[in-house]
Design a protein around this motif. Structure first.
Motif, PDB file in Angstrom:
ATOM      1  N   GLN A  69      62.707   8.717  82.729  1.00 45.21           N
ATOM      2  CA  GLN A  69      63.460   7.506  82.433  1.00 45.21           C
ATOM      3  C   GLN A  69      64.938   7.867  82.331  1.00 45.21           C
ATOM      4  O   GLN A  69      65.298   9.032  82.107  1.00 45.21           O
ATOM      5  CB  GLN A  69      62.954   6.857  81.155  1.00 45.21           C
ATOM      6  N   LEU A  70      65.788   6.873  82.505  1.00 43.12           N
ATOM      7  CA  LEU A  70      67.223   7.146  82.567  1.00 43.12           C
ATOM      8  C   LEU A  70      67.751   7.851  81.321  1.00 43.12           C
ATOM      9  O   LEU A  70      68.619   8.726  81.421  1.00 43.12           O
ATOM     10  CB  LEU A  70      67.986   5.834  82.791  1.00 43.12           C
ATOM     11  N   HIS A  71      67.248   7.476  80.164  1.00 42.28           N
ATOM     12  CA  HIS A  71      67.785   8.082  78.944  1.00 42.28           C
ATOM     13  C   HIS A  71      67.469   9.576  78.855  1.00 42.28           C
ATOM     14  O   HIS A  71      68.047  10.279  78.012  1.00 42.28           O
ATOM     15  CB  HIS A  71      67.260   7.343  77.704  1.00 42.28           C
ATOM     16  N   GLU A  72      66.591  10.066  79.748  1.00 48.17           N
ATOM     17  CA  GLU A  72      66.270  11.496  79.789  1.00 48.17           C
ATOM     18  C   GLU A  72      67.105  12.245  80.821  1.00 48.17           C
ATOM     19  O   GLU A  72      66.999  13.474  80.934  1.00 48.17           O
ATOM     20  CB  GLU A  72      64.792  11.686  80.128  1.00 48.17           C
ATOM     21  N   ILE A  73      67.920  11.523  81.582  1.00 45.13           N
ATOM     22  CA  ILE A  73      68.687  12.129  82.678  1.00 45.13           C
ATOM     23  C   ILE A  73      70.175  12.116  82.326  1.00 45.13           C
ATOM     24  O   ILE A  73      70.740  11.045  82.075  1.00 45.13           O
ATOM     25  CB  ILE A  73      68.453  11.353  83.991  1.00 45.13           C
ATOM     26  N   LYS A 106      63.533  11.889  90.663  1.00 46.44           N
ATOM     27  CA  LYS A 106      62.754  10.661  90.519  1.00 46.44           C
ATOM     28  C   LYS A 106      63.025  10.028  89.153  1.00 46.44           C
ATOM     29  O   LYS A 106      63.029  10.709  88.129  1.00 46.44           O
ATOM     30  CB  LYS A 106      61.266  10.932  90.691  1.00 46.44           C
ATOM     31  N   VAL A 107      63.234   8.733  89.180  1.00 54.16           N
ATOM     32  CA  VAL A 107      63.455   7.970  87.956  1.00 54.16           C
ATOM     33  C   VAL A 107      62.440   6.837  87.903  1.00 54.16           C
ATOM     34  O   VAL A 107      61.998   6.331  88.947  1.00 54.16           O
ATOM     35  CB  VAL A 107      64.906   7.428  87.897  1.00 54.16           C
ATOM     36  N   THR A 108      62.044   6.463  86.708  1.00 55.11           N
ATOM     37  CA  THR A 108      61.116   5.355  86.534  1.00 55.11           C
ATOM     38  C   THR A 108      61.641   4.438  85.439  1.00 55.11           C
ATOM     39  O   THR A 108      62.589   4.787  84.734  1.00 55.11           O
ATOM     40  CB  THR A 108      59.699   5.866  86.188  1.00 55.11           C
ATOM     41  N   GLU A 139      68.415  -0.807  81.990  1.00 49.24           N
ATOM     42  CA  GLU A 139      68.180   0.422  81.242  1.00 49.24           C
ATOM     43  C   GLU A 139      69.369   1.376  81.367  1.00 49.24           C
ATOM     44  O   GLU A 139      69.651   2.147  80.446  1.00 49.24           O
ATOM     45  CB  GLU A 139      66.884   1.085  81.712  1.00 49.24           C
ATOM     46  N   TYR A 140      70.072   1.301  82.502  1.00 52.84           N
ATOM     47  CA  TYR A 140      71.307   2.075  82.632  1.00 52.84           C
ATOM     48  C   TYR A 140      72.300   1.626  81.551  1.00 52.84           C
ATOM     49  O   TYR A 140      72.907   2.450  80.866  1.00 52.84           O
ATOM     50  CB  TYR A 140      71.915   1.872  84.019  1.00 52.84           C
ATOM     51  N   GLY A 141      72.466   0.304  81.426  1.00 44.84           N
ATOM     52  CA  GLY A 141      73.374  -0.214  80.408  1.00 44.84           C
ATOM     53  C   GLY A 141      72.962   0.193  79.004  1.00 44.84           C
ATOM     54  O   GLY A 141      73.806   0.530  78.163  1.00 44.84           O
TER      55      GLY A 141
END
Length: 202
Positions: A69-73, A106-108, A139-141
């Motif tokens: 997930q984005l918050h992990e990247i 890869k992102v989910t 989710e980016y925001g």
């Protein structure tokens, strides 16, 4: 609809949409993103692809055991996002047969229930492409621009328009034939008093 009535959305990361050749433009919801965020979205028909000089700095929206997930990247590890547009079978084909995509991160997104009106053979956790795009940027925001202020919500402008159009058509014609999904008691909102709640859920 006059173009001046359609909102523009500026995306924080450019988006490439790779569309399967059998996914018709008139059926594809990914086209919505190309219109609404035209400065930041490019649309390609597979196997046509742009040249990715550094695919490892590109996020591919695709589920799997190695997807994060984005918050992990970390935000400084990517410059572009790629989304595949097609049925689940078509998307798997593109991901499997396109080597450069396999070199991308890869992102989910978090699981969500679709509100898509078109019949599909899979379950209601499989989103329309524009839904997936929207939730990814939302989710980016939330991950990098918190608190999220709704700046990407208009990615669903056309989606909401068509959703309401179809809801209204079924509400006015209660004898309309349903497919199995429309027979679910919570899909068509017959009670007009709930319409605002329906609108706000998209």
């Amino acid at each position: 609809m006059d173009r001046s009535d359609v909102p523009f959305v500026n995306l924080p990361v450019p988006l490439d949409i790779i569309k399967h050749p059998k996914e018709l433009d008139g059926k594809s919801t990914a086209v919505h993103a190309r219109i609404i965020a035209e400065k930041d979205v490019n649309l390609y028909t597979w196997p046509e692809l742009p040249k990715y000089e550094k695919p490892e700095r590109t996020l591919l929206l695709f589920p799997g055991p190695d997807a994060k997930q984005l918050h992990e990247i970390p935000r400084d590890t990517f410059d572009k996002i790629v989304v595949i547009d097609g049925t689940w079978i078509q998307a798997n084909q593109i991901a499997r047969e396109t080597k450069v995509l396999q070199n991308m991160q890869k992102v989910t997104i978090a699981p969500r229930k679709t509100t898509f009106w078109r019949f599909q053979m899979v379950d209601d956790k499989h989103l329309a492409t524009i839904e997936a795009i929207y939730y990814l940027y939302k989710e980016y925001g939330e991950s990098y621009e918190a608190p999220y202020d709704g700046k990407y919500d208009n990615l669903l402008f056309y989606y909401k328009f068509f959703y309401n159009l179809i809801q209204n058509a079924y509400q006015k014609n209660k004898k309309a034939k349903f497919n199995w999904r429309h027979q679910q008691k919570d899909y068509i909102k017959y009670d007009e008093s709930t319409k605002d709640k329906v609108d706000s859920s998209i």
